[in-house]
Write an enzyme that holds these catalytic residues in place. Structure first.
Site, PDB file in Angstrom:
ATOM      1  N   TYR A 284       0.836  -1.199   0.000  1.00  0.00           N
ATOM      2  CA  TYR A 284       0.000   0.000   0.000  1.00  0.00           C
ATOM      3  C   TYR A 284       0.874   1.254   0.000  1.00  0.00           C
ATOM      4  CZ  TYR A 284      -3.712   3.252   1.272  1.00  0.00           C
ATOM      5  OH  TYR A 284      -4.589   4.309   1.284  1.00  0.00           O
TER       6      TYR A 284
ATOM      7  N   HIS B  94       1.419   4.148  -3.067  1.00  0.00           N
ATOM      8  CA  HIS B  94       1.173   5.570  -2.842  1.00  0.00           C
ATOM      9  C   HIS B  94       2.440   6.406  -3.005  1.00  0.00           C
ATOM     10  CE1 HIS B  94      -2.757   4.266  -1.576  1.00  0.00           C
ATOM     11  NE2 HIS B  94      -3.133   5.528  -1.651  1.00  0.00           N
TER      12      HIS B  94
ATOM     13  N   TYR C 281      -3.683  16.066   1.656  1.00  0.00           N
ATOM     14  CA  TYR C 281      -4.188  14.694   1.737  1.00  0.00           C
ATOM     15  C   TYR C 281      -3.161  13.829   2.459  1.00  0.00           C
ATOM     16  CZ  TYR C 281      -6.900  10.683  -0.075  1.00  0.00           C
ATOM     17  OH  TYR C 281      -7.687   9.571  -0.220  1.00  0.00           O
TER      18      TYR C 281
ATOM     19  N   TRP D   3      -7.529   3.754 -10.618  1.00  0.00           N
ATOM     20  CA  TRP D   3      -6.810   3.641  -9.344  1.00  0.00           C
ATOM     21  C   TRP D   3      -7.507   2.659  -8.412  1.00  0.00           C
ATOM     22  CZ3 TRP D   3      -2.150   4.653  -7.569  1.00  0.00           C
ATOM     23  CH2 TRP D   3      -1.926   4.616  -6.203  1.00  0.00           C
ATOM     24  N   TRP D   4      -8.826   2.774  -8.330  1.00  0.00           N
ATOM     25  CA  TRP D   4      -9.575   1.851  -7.473  1.00  0.00           C
ATOM     26  C   TRP D   4      -9.326   0.400  -7.887  1.00  0.00           C
ATOM     27  CZ3 TRP D   4     -15.031   4.514  -7.654  1.00  0.00           C
ATOM     28  CH2 TRP D   4     -15.017   5.648  -6.831  1.00  0.00           C
TER      29      TRP D   4
END
Length: 104
Positions: free
Chosen positions: A18, A22, A41, A76-77
């Protein structure tokens, strides 16, 4: 400006992947986030529970909600769906958090 916080669930053993994904966030994803009014963010991980806590500041919540309609967001999802809990449309299962305190 609207402050939003939420939590998501990462699958066991996927923390490094993860973070890697990112750290290598696609330029077009960064552009989309800014284009739709997102800034500051930040995502945190509780390593004991694999719960992700996200925080974002938005110019306009209605505008931000339209990110879900963009092709880059859908892409992206799909890219992230193998390492975290998702809905049938591949969007992350996300629970909004209640703001109970803020200090500037």
């Amino acid at each position: 400006m609207v402050r939003k916080a939420f939590k998501m669930q990462l699958f066991e053993g996927q923390a490094k992947e993860y973070e890697k994904r990112h750290n290598e966030l696609w330029p077009e994803m960064k552009e989309m986030i800014h284009e739709y009014g997102g800034s500051n963010y930040t995502i945190f991980l509780d390593e004991e529970t694999n719960v992700l806590y996200g925080y974002i500041e938005l110019e306009d919540e209605e505008k931000w909600d339209k990110t879900a309609e963009t092709e880059i967001c859908k892409k992206w999802w799909a890219f992230m769906a193998d390492i975290m809990e998702t809905n049938p449309d591949n969007s992350p299962v996300s629970v909004s958090l209640k703001n109970v305190f803020h200090l500037d």
